[in-house]
Scaffold this motif. Structure first.
Motif, short mmCIF file in Angstrom:
data_model
loop_
_atom_site.label_atom_id
_atom_site.label_comp_id
_atom_site.label_asym_id
_atom_site.label_seq_id
_atom_site.Cartn_x
_atom_site.Cartn_y
_atom_site.Cartn_z
N TRP A 78 -7.29 13.62 12.42
CA TRP A 78 -7.60 12.30 13.26
C TRP A 78 -6.08 12.10 14.23
O TRP A 78 -5.29 13.18 13.74
CB TRP A 78 -7.27 11.86 12.26
CG TRP A 78 -6.85 9.99 12.60
CD1 TRP A 78 -8.29 9.18 12.76
CD2 TRP A 78 -5.81 9.23 12.81
NE1 TRP A 78 -7.33 7.78 13.09
CE2 TRP A 78 -5.84 8.27 13.15
CE3 TRP A 78 -4.60 9.72 13.24
CZ2 TRP A 78 -5.51 7.18 13.97
CZ3 TRP A 78 -3.92 8.59 13.26
CH2 TRP A 78 -4.02 7.09 13.63
N GLN A 110 0.83 1.93 15.26
CA GLN A 110 0.22 3.16 15.25
C GLN A 110 0.78 3.95 14.11
O GLN A 110 -0.32 4.50 13.86
CB GLN A 110 1.13 3.60 16.50
CG GLN A 110 0.53 3.31 17.72
CD GLN A 110 0.98 4.11 19.54
OE1 GLN A 110 1.68 5.27 19.31
NE2 GLN A 110 2.55 3.65 19.78
N LEU A 122 -2.03 2.44 11.53
CA LEU A 122 -3.62 3.30 11.52
C LEU A 122 -3.25 5.57 11.46
O LEU A 122 -4.36 5.35 10.45
CB LEU A 122 -3.91 3.64 12.82
CG LEU A 122 -3.85 2.01 13.70
CD1 LEU A 122 -4.97 2.69 15.39
CD2 LEU A 122 -5.18 1.71 12.67
N HIS A 139 -2.32 4.85 7.32
CA HIS A 139 -3.86 5.14 6.71
C HIS A 139 -5.13 6.29 6.62
O HIS A 139 -5.60 6.41 5.96
CB HIS A 139 -4.44 3.60 7.21
CG HIS A 139 -6.32 3.61 6.92
ND1 HIS A 139 -7.15 3.46 7.49
CD2 HIS A 139 -6.97 3.14 5.68
CE1 HIS A 139 -8.01 3.30 7.20
NE2 HIS A 139 -7.54 3.04 5.76
N ALA A 140 -4.72 6.50 7.66
CA ALA A 140 -5.14 7.95 7.93
C ALA A 140 -4.91 8.85 6.83
O ALA A 140 -6.00 9.43 6.56
CB ALA A 140 -5.37 8.76 9.19
N LEU A 174 -9.34 -3.23 9.14
CA LEU A 174 -8.62 -2.17 9.73
C LEU A 174 -9.97 -1.21 11.10
O LEU A 174 -9.55 -0.74 11.90
CB LEU A 174 -8.16 -1.43 9.10
CG LEU A 174 -6.63 -1.50 8.67
CD1 LEU A 174 -6.30 -0.60 7.47
CD2 LEU A 174 -5.95 -1.91 9.45
N LEU A 177 -9.37 -2.91 13.51
CA LEU A 177 -8.61 -2.87 14.82
C LEU A 177 -8.07 -4.42 14.80
O LEU A 177 -7.40 -5.15 15.42
CB LEU A 177 -8.50 -2.18 16.43
CG LEU A 177 -8.86 -1.12 16.12
CD1 LEU A 177 -9.49 -0.33 17.37
CD2 LEU A 177 -7.80 -0.57 15.22
N PHE A 180 -5.50 -6.49 12.78
CA PHE A 180 -4.42 -6.00 12.31
C PHE A 180 -3.98 -6.75 11.13
O PHE A 180 -3.59 -6.82 10.20
CB PHE A 180 -3.30 -5.10 12.62
CG PHE A 180 -3.70 -4.54 13.67
CD1 PHE A 180 -3.64 -2.36 12.88
CD2 PHE A 180 -4.51 -3.83 15.37
CE1 PHE A 180 -3.47 -1.81 13.81
CE2 PHE A 180 -4.00 -3.02 15.08
CZ PHE A 180 -3.82 -1.62 14.98
#
Length: 995
Positions: A37, A61, A64, A67-68, A729, A732, A734
Motif C-alpha cells: 500500500w 495522509q 490512511l 490505518h493501512a 474510511l 474517504l 474523514f
C-alpha cells in the motif's frame, strides 16, 4: 500494567513515542508477502515551515497510512522535499545580500554549491515539524527532487519527450516576474485589487476620415499596439473593417480587424490589440495571422521600455519603467488631443475613469507581473492530457469528491502549452545545447538571438540548432555528427568562442526546469525509476537508504487498453517498482489539482503505462474562524506548531479529521481543538478508572463471551462503530470516521457503559468477584483495546501510551490488528434493553433539569404498565436506574385507560411524565418543587425566547439585511434564530408536562 499518572501530558508522550517509532523502524515497509500500500506526500518546499494547510494535508495522509498498517498491509508513505527553485535561490541570495555580496560575484557552479551547503545546514526544517505532527513517513527513504537518481529521471523524461516532439521551444507570452527575472507559473501569481484607471483613447483613421475609440487600463502598451479589433456582428464598425489607424506617438499603421474577443456590449466595442503584452491579445494576434516572432515586444526583462522591431518608439520613452511610461504616454496623448476625458456624475472632467483593477503580482517578489513575449521550453500538454482525461472518465482514477471532475475536465480539455523553463541557477538545468546552423558554423555572430535575465552575466545566447541529450557527451556527439567534426573539437570550443572561428560554438541552455516538471514524476521517480527494480534514494553522492522489493498488489487495476500507446513502458516495467506503482491514493489540496495532480497523471501514464494513483482526494482550505482566507497581510494566520504546544498533536489532528467534510473548507476553531484535547483527557481518565477496577489489556482479538445485557450491548455498539469507521474510511469521509469514534467513546463507552457497570465491579476498596465481574472486566478491556486501535490513526500518541499502560503487549499499537466487525456477536434483544434503559434515564434526567429539580433530590417513579417483560427489565437494571436517575422507589401500576402522555395523573396529584416505547413513567412533583413558581418561570422563559425568535425571523425576512449584511452576520442570525426557536419549543413542552 503501569499506573497512569493523574494528568495527561501530551508533550512528554509525543516526543517519547515518535522517537521510539522512528528508531525501531516502525514506519518502514517491512512485511514480506503482505499487500503493498503506497502513498506519496506532496513534497513541501525545502525552504518551508509547517503551516495549517500542511497540517491538514499530512494528517489525512497519516490517518490512511496508519490505518493501512493496522489492516496488515505493507504500507509505504514516501516523504521528501522539493528543491523549490525560486524560493531557495531567493533565500541564499538574501543571505548573500546581508553580507553585501551577490550571486553574480560567483560562477553558476560556485553559487549552486552555496545552495547545496545551505540545504545541508538549514534546509528541511519542515521535516522535523512533520515529525511533531506524528507523520509516520518512511524517513529512511527520504527523497529530494535534486537527488542524483531523481535528477536522472528528470533528464530522461525531458529528453524522451523532446524526441517524441512533446517538448519544444517556442515564442509565447509568459507570466514574467521583473523582480526575479524569470517566468513563473500561475500558482506563483497573486492577484490583488488595486485602485486604477480606465482611459479612453482616440485612434485616428489613416485616411483622415475620423477616429475609432478604444479604452484601456494600460495606456503605455499602445506603444506596441498591432491592431484594433471589433466584432464582426457590430454594424457600427462594418465600414471600417480592413482600414488602418495611425497610432498616436509612434505613427504606426495598424489594421482594424474582426474578432469575437471584441464585445459590442462593453465600452465602445473596439479593443486595442497588443499581442506581445496581453494573453487575450496574443490569441487574437495569432488568429489574425501575426506570427509570434513578429509580435512587438516593448519591455525588457526588468520591465523597462525598449525599442521594438519597427523602431517607432520615440527615444524619450526608452528606458522608462512601465509606471513612468504610463504617465508620459497619457501626458502626450492628452496634449495632442487623443485622450477622451471622463465626466463624473457631478460633471467634473477627469483624464480617466476610476476603476478597481485585478492586478497580478509575484507572490515572492511583490512586483507587478508582466505578460512577456519570450522564447521558452514548452510541453505539449494537450497531447499528454488526453490519456489522463480518459483515465478519469473510465474510472481508472477516481476523483473524490466527484464534484471536482467537471472542473478537471473543463481545464484539461482546454489546456494550454505548459511553459517549463525558468531563468534561474538553482534547479534541474535543461539538458539542451545550442549551436549555429551548419552554414554559419564558423561565423559566431550569425543567427544569434539574445535573452537577458536580470543580471548581465546570466546572458542567454541562443542559436537556432538545439541538441538535447541526458549529458554533455551525448550532446556533443550529436553536434559533431551534425557539423562533421569530432566531439573533442566541439568540446574545445564549447565555452570560449575566441578559441577558434573554424569549429562551431555549442553552449548549454542557461535555464532550469520548472519545479512542477520534476515533481510531476514523484510517484515513480521516488521509487528508483528508471534504473532501480525497487524503491531506493539517490542522494547527492551516496544513497541514503535501502530499497524495498515487494510483490505487486493483486487488485491493481491496469490502465484501460485505450490509454496505452507504443511509446509507453510495457506492463512488465511496472513490476520493477516493487508493486508500488500505481500508488493507492493521493491526497492534495484542490489548489494544486492542475499544477501537480494532473501533471502526475500525464507523466505517469506516458512513462509507466498506468495511472500514478487509483484515487485522488481533494481537500479544501483551512480558513480563519470568520471564513476568510488566511494571509499574513490580514494577520489571521494560525501556527499549527503553537496549537500543538498548547493542546497536543493528537487534539489538532482529530480536529482536522473531524472537520474535513468532502467539498467544504474548514473554519479554524481553537475552541474545538481544545474540546478534542478534553476528549483525549476523558479517554485517559477512562483508562485510569479501568486500571483502578482491575480492567487490563484484552487477551483475545474476538469479543469475549457475555451474558449480561450491558456487556452484550457494548459489544454490539463496538462492532457497529467499527462498521461505521470502515465504511467512512473506504469512502474517504474523514469526518464521518472521526465522529463515529468520538460519539462512541465519549457517549456510549465513557458516559454510559462505565457508569452502568459500576455496580457490577463493586467499590474500588472492595472490588466485586464472581463470574459477572470477571466477564465485565474482560469485556471492558476488550472494548478499550478496540477503541485504542480505532482511534490510533487519528490520535496516535495517546493511544500508543494507553495501549502499553493497560498491560503487557507483544507489539506496539502502530502494528496491531484492525478490529473485525463480526455481526455474529450482536445480541439485538440486549441492545434494545440497554437502549430502553438509557432512554428512560435520559428522559428522567431531562425532565428534572427542565424543572430545575436539585440533583440531590431523590424522586419516586410510577410505571404505568402490567407487562411482565418490562418488570423483568426493571429487576435486572434496578441498581443502575436508581443511581443514575436519582430515584428512591419505583411503583408498578396497571396501565390507566385514556392516560394522556402530557402527564395528567388524576387524583394522584401533579407529576411530570416521561414516555419511552409507548409506556408512561410519572414522577410525582408534590413537595418536590413549587409548581406555581415553576409555571411562572417557564412562561417567562417561553415569552423571552419567542420574542427573540420572532425578532430574528423578521430580520432574516428582510431582503435588505440578507443581501447587504456580511455572510457571517447572516449565518449567525440564522443560528441564533434556530437556537431561540428550539428553546421556546423545549420550554413549552416542559410547561405542558406540568399540566
Amino acid at each position: 500494567m503501569s499506573e497512569l499518572p493523574k494528568t495527561f501530558d501530551p508533550a512528554e508522550i509525543e516526543q517519547r513515542w515518535y522517537a521510539h517509532w522512528e528508531s525501531t523502524g516502525q514506519f518502514r515497509p517491512d512485511r514480506p508477502g503482505a499487500e503493498p500500500w503506497t502513498i506519496v506526500n506532496p513534497p513541501p518546499n525545502v525552504t518551508g515551515s509547517l503551516h495549517i494547510g500542511h497540517a491538514l494535508d499530512n494528517t489525512l495522509q497519516d490517518i490512511l497510512a496508519r490505518h493501512a498498517r493496522l489492516q496488515g498491509k505493507d504500507a509505504l508513505w514516501v516523504v521528501g522535499t522539493d528543491h523549490a527553485g525560486i524560493a531557495t535561490q531567493m533565500v541564499v541570495e538574501r543571505q548573500l545580500n546581508e553580507r553585501q555580496d551577490k550571486r553574480t560575484n560567483y560562477t553558476r557552479e560556485q553559487f549552486v554549491e552555496k545552495v547545496w551547503t545551505w540545504k545541508e545546514e538549514s534546509g528541511g526544517e519542515i521535516t522535523q515539524q512533520l515529525r511533531r505532527l506524528g507523520c509516520s513517513m518512511d524517513w529512511k527513504n527520504e527523497r529530494f527532487t535534486m537527488d542524483e537518481g531523481f535528477s536522472k529521471a528528470v533528464l530522461k523524461v525531458f529528453v524522451d519527450l523532446h524526441k517524441e516532439g512533446l517538448i519544444y521551444r517556442d515564442k509565447r507570452l509568459v507570466n514574467w516576474d521583473p523582480g526575479l527575472g524569470t517566468a513563473i507559473s500561475d500558482l506563483e501569481v497573486e492577484t490583488r485589487e488595486i485602485k486604477g484607471s480606465f482611459w479612453h483613447l482616440r485612434y485616428p483613421l489613416a485616411d483622415g476620415s475620423g477616429f475609432i475609440e478604444v479604452a484601456t487600463t494600460r495606456p503605455e502598451t499602445m506603444l506596441a499596439d498591432m491592431a484594433v479589433a471589433v466584432n464582426a456582428a457590430d454594424e457600427r464598425y462594418t465600414h471600417l473593417v480592413g482600414k488602418h489607424v495611425k497610432l498616436p506617438i509612434t505613427g504606426r499603421l495598424i489594421p482594424i480587424i474582426t474578432d469575437d474577443h471584441a464585445d459590442p456590449e462593453l465600452g465602445s466595442g473596439a479593443v486595442k490589440i497588443t499581442p506581445g503584452h496581453d494573453f487575450n491579445d496574443f490569441e487574437v494576434g495569432k488568429r489574425a495571422g501575426i506570427a509570434a516572432g513578429a509580435m512587438l515586444n516593448m519591455l525588457d526583462a526588468k520591465a523597462q521600455v525598449v525599442q521594438v522591431a519597427d523602431g517607432l518608439i520615440p527615444d524619450a520613452f526608452l528606458g522608462l519603467t512601465t509606471a513612468e511610461a504610463r504617465k508620459a504616454v497619457v501626458a502626450q496623448l492628452k496634449a495632442e488631443g487623443f485622450l477622451i476625458p471622463h465626466i463624473d456624475k457631478d460633471g467634473v472632467e477627469h483624464d480617466a475613469e476610476p476603476r478597481t483593477i485585478q492586478t497580478p503580482y509575484g507572490d515572492r517578489s511583490g512586483v507587478v507581473i508582466e505578460p512577456w513575449l519570450t522564447d521558452q521550453w514548452y510541453v505539449d500538454a494537450a497531447t499528454l492530457a488526453k490519456p489522463a482525461i480518459e483515465a478519469v472518465r473510465s474510472g481508472a482514477i477516481e476523483i473524490v469528491p466527484k464534484t471536482w471532475e467537471k472542473t478537471f475536465f473543463n481545464w484539461m480539455e482546454n489546456i494550454q502549452p505548459w511553459c517549463v523553463s525558468r531563468q534561474l541557477w538553482w534547479g534541474h538545468r535543461i539538458p539542451a545545447w545550442f549551436g549555429p546552423e551548419k552554414s554559419h558554423a564558423g561565423d559566431l555572430t550569425a543567427d544569434l538571438s539574445f535573452h537577458m535575465s536580470s543580471d548581465g552575466p546570466s546572458q542567454q545566447v541562443t542559436y537556432p540548432m538545439v541538441f538535447v541529450a541526458e549529458n554533455e557527451n551525448e550532446a556533443f556527439e550529436q553536434a559533431a555528427e551534425y557539423y562533421g567534426v569530432t566531439a573533442d573539437e566541439i568540446r574545445t570550443n564549447s565555452f570560449d568562442p575566441m578559441v577558434s572561428i573554424f569549429a562551431p560554438h555549442v553552449r548549454r541552455d542557461q535555464d532550469v526546469l520548472d519545479t512542477w516538471f520534476s515533481s510531476a514524476l514523484w510517484p515513480f521517480a521516488t521509487m528508483g525509476w528508471p534504473d532501480s527494480s525497487s524503491p531506493s534514494p539517490r542522494s547527492r553522492g551516496e544513497g541514503r537508504g535501502e530499497g524495498q522489493s515487494q510483490a505487486p498488489s493483486s487488485d491493481t487495476a491496469p490502465l484501460p487498453t485505450s490509454l496505452r500507446s507504443a511509446t509507453l513502458s510495457p506492463e512488465g516495467e511496472r513490476e520493477t517498482l516493487g508493486g508500488r506503482y500505481p500508488n493507492d491514493v493521493l491526497i492534495s489540496g484542490f489548489d494544486i489539482l492542475f499544477f501537480w495532480d494532473a501533471r502526475m497523471m500525464m507523466q505517469g501514464i506516458h512513462f509507466m503505462g498506468d495511472v500514478p494513483f487509483k484515487k485522488l482526494y481533494l481537500h479544501g482550505l483551512v480558513r480563519a474562524a470568520d471564513g476568510q482566507k488566511m494571509s499574513k497581510s490580514k494577520g489571521n494566520v494560525v501556527n499549527p506548531l503553537g496549537l500543538i504546544d498548547t493542546y497536543g498533536a493528537d487534539a489538532l489532528r482529530f480536529f482536522m479529521a473531524a472537520m474535513e467534510s468532502q467539498g467544504r473548507d474548514i473554519k479554524m476553531d481553537e475552541k474545538r481543538v481544545e474540546g478534542y484535547r478534553n476528549f483525549a483527557t476523558k479517554l485517559w481518565n477512562a483508562c485510569r478508572f479501568a486500571q483502578a477496577n482491575g480492567i487490563g489489556a484484552s487477551k483475545t482479538l474476538d469479543a469475549p463471551e457475555a451474558t449480561l445485557a450491558v456487556n452484550k450491548w457494548i459489544i454490539a455498539e463496538t462492532i457497529s462503530t467499527v462498521q461505521a469507521v470502515d465504511l467512512a474510511l473506504a469512502d474517504l469521509r474523514f469526518d464521518g470516521a472521526a465522529n463515529a469514534v468520538y460519539q462512541f467513546v465519549w457517549s456510549r463507552f465513557c458516559d454510559w457503559y462505565l457508569e452502568l457497570i459500576k455496580p457490577v465491579l463493586g467499590q474500588m476498596d472492595a472490588p466485586a468477584t464472581g463470574a459477572e465481574a470477571d466477564e465485565t472486566r474482560a469485556v471492558a478491556g476488550w472494548v478499550i483495546d478496540q477503541i485504542l486501535v480505532l482511534l490510533h490513526p487519528f490520535m496516535p500518541f495517546i493511544t500508543e501510551e494507553l495501549w502499553h499502560a493497560m498491560g503487557a503487549r507483544e507489539n506496539d499499537l502502530i502494528v496491531a490488528k484492525w478490529p473485525m466487525a463480526d455481526a455474529r456477536s450482536i445480541d439485538p434483544e440486549a441492545s434494545k434493553e440497554i437502549a430502553w434503559l438509557i432512554d428512560l434515564i435520559t428522559g428522567i434526567r431531562g425532565a428534572r433539569t427542565e424543572l430545575g429539580i436539585a440533583p440531590g433530590v431523590k424522586m419516586q417513579l410510577h410505571v404505568y404498565s402490567d407487562d411482565a417483560g418490562l418488570r423483568a427489565r426493571f429487576d435486572r437494571n434496578t441498581d443502575a436506574l436508581m443511581r443514575l436517575a436519582r430515584l428512591d422507589r419505583t411503583h408498578f401500576t396497571r396501565a390507566v385507560p385514556g392516560l394522556t402522555p402530557d402527564g395528567g395523573l388524576g387524583s394522584e396529584g401533579p407529576a411530570v411524565t416521561v414516555v419511552v416505547d409507548a409506556v408512561s413513567y410519572k414522577l410525582p412533583l408534590e413537595g418536590v418543587i413549587d409548581l406555581d413558581a415553576e409555571r411562572a418561570r417557564l412562561t417567562k422563559g417561553i415569552e423571552a425566547a419567542a420574542k427573540e425568535r420572532d425578532a430574528l425571523a423578521g430580520r432574516l425576512g428582510n431582503p435588505s439585511f440578507v443581501e447587504r449584511a456580511k455572510p457571517e452576520a447572516v449565518e449567525k442570525a440564522r443560528a441564533d434564530h434556530a437556537e431561540k426557536a428550539a428553546e421556546a419549543e423545549r420550554l413549552t413542552a416542559a410547561l405542558a408536562r406540568l399540566g
